[in-house]
Structure formats: structure tokens, C-alpha cells
Design an enzyme around this catalytic site. Structure first.
Site, short mmCIF file in Angstrom:
data_model
loop_
_atom_site.label_atom_id
_atom_site.label_comp_id
_atom_site.label_asym_id
_atom_site.label_seq_id
_atom_site.Cartn_x
_atom_site.Cartn_y
_atom_site.Cartn_z
N LEU A 183 -9.53 -4.71 -7.93
CA LEU A 183 -9.14 -4.82 -6.52
C LEU A 183 -10.27 -4.40 -5.59
O LEU A 183 -10.51 -5.04 -4.56
CB LEU A 183 -7.90 -3.95 -6.26
CG LEU A 183 -6.64 -4.31 -7.04
CD1 LEU A 183 -5.53 -3.32 -6.71
CD2 LEU A 183 -6.20 -5.74 -6.72
N GLY A 187 -17.32 4.57 -4.57
CA GLY A 187 -18.26 5.53 -5.10
C GLY A 187 -17.77 6.26 -6.33
O GLY A 187 -18.55 6.80 -7.10
N PHE A 188 -16.45 6.29 -6.53
CA PHE A 188 -15.89 7.00 -7.67
C PHE A 188 -15.39 6.04 -8.75
O PHE A 188 -14.68 6.42 -9.65
CB PHE A 188 -14.73 7.90 -7.22
CG PHE A 188 -15.20 9.07 -6.41
CD1 PHE A 188 -15.50 10.28 -7.00
CD2 PHE A 188 -15.37 8.95 -5.04
CE1 PHE A 188 -15.94 11.35 -6.26
CE2 PHE A 188 -15.81 10.02 -4.29
CZ PHE A 188 -16.10 11.23 -4.90
N GLY A 189 -15.78 4.77 -8.67
CA GLY A 189 -15.38 3.81 -9.70
C GLY A 189 -14.65 2.62 -9.12
O GLY A 189 -14.74 2.34 -7.93
N GLU A 190 -13.92 1.91 -9.99
CA GLU A 190 -13.21 0.71 -9.60
C GLU A 190 -11.71 0.96 -9.51
O GLU A 190 -11.17 1.77 -10.25
CB GLU A 190 -13.45 -0.41 -10.62
CG GLU A 190 -14.91 -0.86 -10.71
CD GLU A 190 -15.08 -1.96 -11.74
OE1 GLU A 190 -14.16 -2.17 -12.55
OE2 GLU A 190 -16.14 -2.60 -11.74
N VAL A 191 -11.07 0.25 -8.58
CA VAL A 191 -9.62 0.24 -8.49
C VAL A 191 -9.14 -1.10 -9.04
O VAL A 191 -9.51 -2.15 -8.51
CB VAL A 191 -9.14 0.41 -7.03
CG1 VAL A 191 -7.62 0.34 -6.96
CG2 VAL A 191 -9.64 1.72 -6.45
N ASP A 238 -8.02 11.66 1.43
CA ASP A 238 -8.25 10.25 1.12
C ASP A 238 -6.93 9.49 1.08
O ASP A 238 -6.69 8.70 0.15
CB ASP A 238 -9.01 10.10 -0.19
CG ASP A 238 -9.69 8.73 -0.32
OD1 ASP A 238 -9.90 8.09 0.73
OD2 ASP A 238 -10.01 8.32 -1.43
#
Length: 362
Positions: A183, A187-191, A238
Site C-alpha cells: 500500500l 521510513g520504517f518499512g512497507e505497509v 503517528d
């Protein structure tokens, strides 16, 4: 021919449909992973379950479902109790006076026949203003006392509850899911979007937003979660729809990747969050605490209604500098047809640029 945006949508929709339509043989294979353990393998769990009516039959979703199935299968007399329990789930908010009163009228099909004559007479005498308090007080207590004596613990439905509790102990791994679409990257990876193999369940938000009833439901649950975090001096930082997960019951679960604990009134000025959801005080590197969560919540409500952010159009490419300028200077506009007066009001109260004026910060 179609533009790139249309092509992206076409690919995403095709992936979604492909995930929904599985081979029957594969689906049967995955459903076998839901086979419950045999009762003889559940002795430890059975012995450890406290025989607490409220805990098993009202608080735990599986126990609640099994108990109501037990009532429906046991005696027609319990049908009214099940109807009352279902109504109680919504705290009677949507029920009118007549809908509430039927449980205390002897000539009604929904009459709770096990109520004492004293309670029935009190229901007749109490004013409409105080009737709900009466219903949720003495009437509910009388119903619970009656149902406590039913042999649920000796029924096949309780055995099924025990099997589910044993099943819950199994670790969940990636073998339970299909990953079919990324999706968004951050910065902390993929959703990513996942589909549960055994049920085929997928949740998504369309471009037209969510119906207002669901928004109210989700917002209430998210607000409860944020208030709980704030009570423990934890700032979420967040809040956005992508970080809200839905369980199989449709209940909200918050992902706490950027949450920070700020005990004893401590503040922080670190920049954290997602572009479009960050409050003015974050963008200006000013000290902040919980105020930033209410700003982000208002942006999330706006997005659920309009499928876009308050200061950015749908799929609009905006530079970081322009996004900061709009957040600090521009006023929020409500141009989408789904906005009604209450949604505009709550968003406006949360979306105050001055912390002292913002709802939840006074």
C-alpha cells in the site's frame, strides 16, 4: 488507453479480486488450519478457565458468542434474554421508549418472564427519563442472576468455547496470510495489504470515504485508545488510518510504532509522524505533549469522510515545504459532499492551530 493513475487503480483492483477469488481446493486446504483441537487435548485450558459469568459470557467475544448460541438452542424463554443482550451492546442508545419498555411488559413477546413482580412494578412507575437507568440497573442484574444458574458450563457450547481457547494459544505466523499488495512505503518499512487464507477477509477504504456511522464507531474506539495512552503519559505521535488495524470483530487496534512515554509533564520537540498529519507545533519544532494526537485524529476523521487529507487533494503531489506552509497558514475547507454539520464541527475543534484552542488540550 488510460493514464498512470487509472492503470495503478486497475492493477490494484485486479490484485484485490484475484485475492478474493481463490481455488476451491486451496481454500479447503487453508480452512483445515481452523480445525479445533480435540477436547481431550484441552484439559489444562479447561481447568484454568475461571467460572466467572461476566468474564466468559459478556467480556470475551468467543465466550459471548458461544453463550448466546447456547441460549438460543436451549429454551424459547431465553430468546428475550438474547434480544436484551443484543440491545445492551449498543447501550440502548438507538432504542426508543417503546423498544426499551417491551422487556418489562407481561403481554410482550420480549417480556423477561423471570423478573420479580417488584421490579416489574418499579418499571411501570419509573419516569421515561429514568427508565434506561432502571433497565441497565435492576433489570440487567435480575437477568444476569437468572442466566448465571443455567447449565452453560456443562453444555457442548462451553466445550466449543474451551476448544477455541486452546486454539488461541497457537502462534500466528506468515503462513496464515497472503501478501498481495504494497500500500505504501515509509521510513520504517512497507505497509502491505494481507488476506487471511482461511477466511478470505480483506479490509479497504474506497475513494469515496466511509459511511458516517462507521466513522463515528471507529472514531469513538480510537479516541478511547488515545485517552488510555494519554492516561499513561504516552503520546501516540503517528495517528493515521493506516495505523489502525481491524480485528475479526471490526474492533480497532492501534499500531504504536512512534509512541513515546513522557512522564511527569515532560515535553519533547522531536519531529515525528507522517506528512499531512503532523500538528503545527511539531512542524515548528516547539515542545509538545498529547496535543499532537488530537490534531492527527482530526486529519484522520477528515480522511475517513473525504478520502483525502485536509490540506492535500486526493493523490496530489505536494512538496514538504508546501505541506508545512498549508498546515501552518491555510484554513481547512469542507468541500466533499459527505461532510455534515457534526463532522465539520468536531474536525474544526480538533484542527485548531493554537494548542490552547484545540479540543482535548484545554
Amino acid at each position: 488507453m488510460c493514464d498512470i493513475g487509472g492503470l495503478d487503480k486497475l492493477v490494484a483492483n485486479r490484485a484485490y479480486l484475484k485475492a478474493q477469488i481463490q481455488d476451491d481446493k486451496e481454500m479447503r486446504k487453508q480452512r483445515r488450519t481452523l480445525i479445533l483441537p480435540q477436547l481431550e487435548n484441552c484439559t489444562r485450558v479447561h481447568a484454568a478457565i475461571p467460572k466467572d459469568f461476566e468474564d466468559i459470557c459478556e467480556r470475551q467475544p468467543i465466550g459471548k458468542t458461544c453463550f448466546r448460541q447456547f441460549l438460543l438452542a436451549s429454551n424459547p424463554e431465553y430468546l428475550a434474554a438474547v434480544e436484551f443482550l443484543e440491545l445492551n451492546d449498543w447501550n440502548l442508545a438507538e432504542a426508543g421508549a417503546k423498544e426499551k419498555a417491551k422487556f418489562c411488559k407481561a403481554d410482550s413477546k420480549s417480556f423477561l418472564s423471570y423478573l420479580t413482580e417488584d421490579i416489574v412494578e418499579k418499571c411501570k412507575a419509573v419516569s421515561e427519563k429514568d427508565f434506561e437507568e432502571m433497565l441497565m440497573g435492576q433489570v440487567k442484574e435480575a437477568m444476569q442472576e437468572f442466566l448465571r444458574g443455567k447449565p452453560f458450563n456443562d453444555s457442548p457450547f462451553f466445550e466449543r468455547f474451551v476448544q477455541w481457547k486452546e486454539f488461541e494459544k497457537q502462534p500466528i505466523s506468515d503462513k496464515y496470510f497472503y501478501e498481495f499488495r504494497t500500500l505504501r512505503k515509509g521510513g520504517f518499512g512497507e505497509v502491505c495489504a494481507f488476506q487471511v487464507k482461511s477466511t478470505g477477509q480483506i479490509y479497504h477504504i474506497g475513494e469515496n470515504g466511509i459511511e458516517i456511522e462507521r466513522i463515528i464507531h471507529y472514531t469513538a474506539q480510537i479516541t478511547t485508545g488515545i485517552l488510555h495512552l494519554h492516561a499513561m503519559d504516552i503520546v501516540y505521535r503517528d495517528m493515521k488510518p493506516e495505523n489502525v488495524l481491524l480485528d475479526s470483530q471490526g474492533q480497532c487496534r492501534l499500531s504504536l510504532g512512534l509512541a513515546v512515554e513522557l512522564p511527569n509533564g515532560k515535553t519533547i520537540s522531536q519531529k515525528a509522524g507522517t506528512k499531512g498529519y503532523m500538528a503545527p507545533e511539531i512542524l515548528k519544532h516547539e515542545p509538545y505533549r498529547t496535543s499532537v494526537d488530537w490534531w492527527a485524529l482530526s486529519c484522520s476523521i477528515y480522511e475517513m469522510v473525504a478520502s483525502r487529507l485536509p490540506f492535500r487533494d486526493h493523490k496530489e503531489m505536494v512538496t514538504k515545504e508546501e505541506m508545512v506552509r498549508r498546515t501552518l497558514v491555510d484554513e481547512c475547507k469542507f468541500e466533499h459532499e459527505n461532510f455534515d454539520a457534526p463532522s465539520k464541527d468536531i474536525i474544526s475543534l480538533f484542527l485548531k492551530k493554537n494548542i490552547e484552542d484545540r479540543l482535548g488540550c484545554k
